[in-house]
Design a protein around this motif. Structure first.
Motif, PDB file in Angstrom:
ATOM      1  N   THR A 175      58.684  -7.496 167.237  1.00 20.79           N
ATOM      2  CA  THR A 175      59.108  -8.770 167.783  1.00 20.79           C
ATOM      3  C   THR A 175      58.067  -9.848 167.545  1.00 20.79           C
ATOM      4  O   THR A 175      56.867  -9.574 167.525  1.00 20.79           O
ATOM      5  CB  THR A 175      59.387  -8.652 169.301  1.00 20.79           C
ATOM      6  N   SER A 176      58.535 -11.065 167.360  1.00 22.36           N
ATOM      7  CA  SER A 176      57.630 -12.198 167.349  1.00 22.36           C
ATOM      8  C   SER A 176      57.880 -12.985 168.630  1.00 22.36           C
ATOM      9  O   SER A 176      58.564 -12.515 169.538  1.00 22.36           O
ATOM     10  CB  SER A 176      57.855 -13.065 166.103  1.00 22.36           C
ATOM     11  N   ALA A 177      57.320 -14.177 168.701  1.00 21.78           N
ATOM     12  CA  ALA A 177      57.448 -14.995 169.915  1.00 21.78           C
ATOM     13  C   ALA A 177      57.085 -16.422 169.566  1.00 21.78           C
ATOM     14  O   ALA A 177      56.494 -16.697 168.514  1.00 21.78           O
ATOM     15  CB  ALA A 177      56.522 -14.473 171.013  1.00 21.78           C
ATOM     16  N   ASN A 178      57.441 -17.337 170.435  1.00 18.08           N
ATOM     17  CA  ASN A 178      57.026 -18.718 170.249  1.00 18.08           C
ATOM     18  C   ASN A 178      55.548 -18.882 170.568  1.00 18.08           C
ATOM     19  O   ASN A 178      54.881 -19.757 170.027  1.00 18.08           O
ATOM     20  CB  ASN A 178      57.867 -19.644 171.131  1.00 18.08           C
ATOM     21  N   GLY A 179      55.040 -18.005 171.457  1.00 21.80           N
ATOM     22  CA  GLY A 179      53.629 -18.073 171.796  1.00 21.80           C
ATOM     23  C   GLY A 179      53.134 -16.786 172.430  1.00 21.80           C
ATOM     24  O   GLY A 179      53.926 -15.963 172.907  1.00 21.80           O
ATOM     25  N   PHE A 180      51.815 -16.605 172.414  1.00 24.19           N
ATOM     26  CA  PHE A 180      51.190 -15.452 173.066  1.00 24.19           C
ATOM     27  C   PHE A 180      49.872 -15.871 173.706  1.00 24.19           C
ATOM     28  O   PHE A 180      49.074 -16.592 173.115  1.00 24.19           O
ATOM     29  CB  PHE A 180      50.907 -14.318 172.077  1.00 24.19           C
ATOM     30  N   SER A 181      49.653 -15.397 174.928  1.00 26.69           N
ATOM     31  CA  SER A 181      48.351 -15.530 175.586  1.00 26.69           C
ATOM     32  C   SER A 181      48.108 -14.260 176.397  1.00 26.69           C
ATOM     33  O   SER A 181      49.058 -13.541 176.736  1.00 26.69           O
ATOM     34  CB  SER A 181      48.304 -16.752 176.507  1.00 26.69           C
ATOM     35  N   ILE A 182      46.857 -13.980 176.701  1.00 27.01           N
ATOM     36  CA  ILE A 182      46.520 -12.794 177.494  1.00 27.01           C
ATOM     37  C   ILE A 182      47.209 -12.846 178.849  1.00 27.01           C
ATOM     38  O   ILE A 182      47.773 -11.863 179.330  1.00 27.01           O
ATOM     39  CB  ILE A 182      44.989 -12.693 177.702  1.00 27.01           C
ATOM     40  N   THR A 227      51.221  -8.555 178.486  1.00 28.17           N
ATOM     41  CA  THR A 227      50.220  -7.990 177.585  1.00 28.17           C
ATOM     42  C   THR A 227      50.127  -6.477 177.759  1.00 28.17           C
ATOM     43  O   THR A 227      49.922  -5.733 176.785  1.00 28.17           O
ATOM     44  CB  THR A 227      48.847  -8.637 177.832  1.00 28.17           C
ATOM     45  N   ASP A 228      50.299  -5.973 178.978  1.00 28.86           N
ATOM     46  CA  ASP A 228      50.248  -4.529 179.233  1.00 28.86           C
ATOM     47  C   ASP A 228      51.401  -3.779 178.575  1.00 28.86           C
ATOM     48  O   ASP A 228      51.305  -2.568 178.356  1.00 28.86           O
ATOM     49  CB  ASP A 228      50.266  -4.261 180.737  1.00 28.86           C
ATOM     50  N   GLN A 229      52.492  -4.474 178.269  1.00 27.27           N
ATOM     51  CA  GLN A 229      53.636  -3.826 177.630  1.00 27.27           C
ATOM     52  C   GLN A 229      53.496  -3.754 176.110  1.00 27.27           C
ATOM     53  O   GLN A 229      54.222  -3.022 175.454  1.00 27.27           O
ATOM     54  CB  GLN A 229      54.926  -4.569 177.985  1.00 27.27           C
ATOM     55  N   ILE A 230      52.563  -4.506 175.555  1.00 28.16           N
ATOM     56  CA  ILE A 230      52.383  -4.554 174.098  1.00 28.16           C
ATOM     57  C   ILE A 230      51.444  -3.436 173.655  1.00 28.16           C
ATOM     58  O   ILE A 230      50.394  -3.213 174.251  1.00 28.16           O
ATOM     59  CB  ILE A 230      51.800  -5.919 173.675  1.00 28.16           C
ATOM     60  N   ASP A 231      51.833  -2.719 172.616  1.00 28.71           N
ATOM     61  CA  ASP A 231      50.999  -1.640 172.082  1.00 28.71           C
ATOM     62  C   ASP A 231      50.130  -2.090 170.913  1.00 28.71           C
ATOM     63  O   ASP A 231      49.031  -1.582 170.708  1.00 28.71           O
ATOM     64  CB  ASP A 231      51.876  -0.478 171.628  1.00 28.71           C
ATOM     65  N   MET A 232      50.648  -3.041 170.135  1.00 31.17           N
ATOM     66  CA  MET A 232      49.924  -3.461 168.924  1.00 31.17           C
ATOM     67  C   MET A 232      50.284  -4.904 168.592  1.00 31.17           C
ATOM     68  O   MET A 232      51.416  -5.340 168.790  1.00 31.17           O
ATOM     69  CB  MET A 232      50.293  -2.550 167.749  1.00 31.17           C
ATOM     70  N   ILE A 233      49.297  -5.631 168.085  1.00 30.52           N
ATOM     71  CA  ILE A 233      49.521  -6.972 167.542  1.00 30.52           C
ATOM     72  C   ILE A 233      49.108  -6.963 166.074  1.00 30.52           C
ATOM     73  O   ILE A 233      48.000  -6.542 165.729  1.00 30.52           O
ATOM     74  CB  ILE A 233      48.711  -8.039 168.301  1.00 30.52           C
ATOM     75  N   ILE A 234      50.017  -7.409 165.217  1.00 29.40           N
ATOM     76  CA  ILE A 234      49.694  -7.602 163.800  1.00 29.40           C
ATOM     77  C   ILE A 234      49.667  -9.103 163.558  1.00 29.40           C
ATOM     78  O   ILE A 234      50.647  -9.808 163.814  1.00 29.40           O
ATOM     79  CB  ILE A 234      50.731  -6.936 162.877  1.00 29.40           C
ATOM     80  N   THR A 235      48.527  -9.596 163.096  1.00 28.78           N
ATOM     81  CA  THR A 235      48.370 -11.028 162.882  1.00 28.78           C
ATOM     82  C   THR A 235      47.672 -11.278 161.550  1.00 28.78           C
ATOM     83  O   THR A 235      47.191 -10.334 160.906  1.00 28.78           O
ATOM     84  CB  THR A 235      47.585 -11.672 164.045  1.00 28.78           C
ATOM     85  N   ASP A 236      47.632 -12.528 161.134  1.00 30.99           N
ATOM     86  CA  ASP A 236      47.075 -12.868 159.826  1.00 30.99           C
ATOM     87  C   ASP A 236      45.672 -13.460 159.922  1.00 30.99           C
ATOM     88  O   ASP A 236      45.111 -13.879 158.915  1.00 30.99           O
ATOM     89  CB  ASP A 236      47.991 -13.873 159.116  1.00 30.99           C
ATOM     90  N   HIS A 237      45.127 -13.516 161.124  1.00 32.70           N
ATOM     91  CA  HIS A 237      43.853 -14.210 161.308  1.00 32.70           C
ATOM     92  C   HIS A 237      43.061 -13.531 162.411  1.00 32.70           C
ATOM     93  O   HIS A 237      43.628 -12.874 163.271  1.00 32.70           O
ATOM     94  CB  HIS A 237      44.118 -15.683 161.679  1.00 32.70           C
ATOM     95  N   HIS A 250      43.402  -3.996 177.722  1.00 35.97           N
ATOM     96  CA  HIS A 250      44.833  -3.754 177.953  1.00 35.97           C
ATOM     97  C   HIS A 250      45.391  -2.684 177.009  1.00 35.97           C
ATOM     98  O   HIS A 250      46.615  -2.480 176.971  1.00 35.97           O
ATOM     99  CB  HIS A 250      45.609  -5.057 177.763  1.00 35.97           C
ATOM    100  N   HIS A 251      44.501  -2.031 176.238  1.00 36.33           N
ATOM    101  CA  HIS A 251      44.882  -0.958 175.305  1.00 36.33           C
ATOM    102  C   HIS A 251      45.842  -1.457 174.219  1.00 36.33           C
ATOM    103  O   HIS A 251      46.791  -0.758 173.832  1.00 36.33           O
ATOM    104  CB  HIS A 251      45.505   0.219 176.064  1.00 36.33           C
ATOM    105  N   VAL A 252      45.588  -2.661 173.739  1.00 28.79           N
ATOM    106  CA  VAL A 252      46.385  -3.233 172.651  1.00 28.79           C
ATOM    107  C   VAL A 252      45.599  -3.126 171.350  1.00 28.79           C
ATOM    108  O   VAL A 252      44.468  -3.631 171.249  1.00 28.79           O
ATOM    109  CB  VAL A 252      46.728  -4.717 172.928  1.00 28.79           C
ATOM    110  N   ASP A 253      46.175  -2.456 170.359  1.00 30.49           N
ATOM    111  CA  ASP A 253      45.538  -2.358 169.051  1.00 30.49           C
ATOM    112  C   ASP A 253      45.779  -3.643 168.262  1.00 30.49           C
ATOM    113  O   ASP A 253      46.811  -4.309 168.422  1.00 30.49           O
ATOM    114  CB  ASP A 253      46.108  -1.171 168.270  1.00 30.49           C
TER     115      ASP A 253
END
Length: 262
Positions: A175-182, A227-237, A250-253
């Motif tokens: 999934t993507s989103a319009n925005g993300f913050s901790i 944030t606790d529900q997310i397992d991984m973030i793939i980003t370009d930066h 938060h155990h997010v890779d």
């Protein structure tokens, strides 16, 4: 009136704009107990997100065909970065999985890559273009969630497709989103789409967020995943300062994708 948080204020502003097409800071101050300076900040932030256009002393509803909420515009924005992110996401897949793709332009990039692979998958999606992209693949079963077709977005929204999620085991949701913050997690601007995405998150064993750098440290109207529900973030930066340490708590890779080859 009790004090409102920024997402609550901005949802109220958007609701009023939907009904009235334009609002003034003076009128908003009568129903929202904050300073004019705070309201101007809210309106400026919402203009950045393509939700409205600032006017002298207020705002008017953005033309949806011209705003960032237009799927065509979002699809073209940061195309190389999204392709690089999708390439990293593809590496997480193996035969026999059941995956979820939301209606984002980044998930559509992943679908285009999947179309060229021999992978045997079941793909559940709320994206019309994503479903059409994969429909001719001989080894991929596509399940399109029911819902209301969102104008200018090529996506389905609403709760009509929720029941089917109770009958399917989803290995990974992309999934993507319009925005993300901790603090706020993954946020979006459509309340109807947010409700559907919340159910998609609940039905999925693993949540992978596909976020180009423009989404980071940005908050939209409502949250659909903490944030606790997310397992991984793939980003370009590289992450904003301090994010990597906080996400580790938060155990997010985190996976960084390079767009140099695109």
């Amino acid at each position: 009136m009790k004090k409102m948080f920024a997402p609550e204020r901005r949802k109220l502003i958007l609701d009023k704009l939907t009904d009235q097409k334009r609002v003034t800071i003076k009128d908003l101050s009568k129903v929202i107990d904050v300073s004019a300076a705070t309201l101007r900040t809210d309106l400026s932030k919402m203009e950045e997100e393509g939700l409205l256009k600032r006017t002298h002393g207020g705002a008017m509803l953005a033309n949806q065909t011209d705003s960032e909420t237009s799927f065509f515009i979002r699809e073209q924005k940061n195309r190389c970065e999204k392709a690089a992110i999708a390439q990293k996401a593809l590496q997480l897949l193996s035969n026999g999985q059941c995956i979820m793709l939301d209606a984002s332009s980044t998930a559509l990039e992943l679908a285009r890559l999947l179309k060229e692979t021999p992978l045997r998958l079941t793909v559940v999606t709320s994206g019309i273009n994503t479903a059409l992209e994969l429909n001719s693949h001989p080894n991929i079963t596509v399940i399109l969630l029911g819902g209301i077709v969102k104008k200018g977005s090529e996506s389905l929204e609403g709760t009509l497709g929720i029941n089917i999620l109770n009958q399917i085991h989803i290995d990974i949701m992309f999934t993507s989103a319009n925005g993300f913050s901790i603090e706020s997690g993954l946020t979006d601007f459509s309340m109807y789409e947010v409700e559907l995405k919340k159910s998609m998150v609940q039905a999925s064993k693993k949540i992978v967020a596909l976020l180009d750098q423009t989404k980071m440290n940005k908050i939209s109207i409502a949250s659909f995943a903490t944030t606790d529900q997310i397992d991984m973030i793939i980003t370009d930066h590289e992450m904003p300062e301090g994010y990597s340490e906080k996400l580790a708590e938060h155990h997010v890779d985190i996976i960084i994708a390079s767009s140099d080859s695109y």
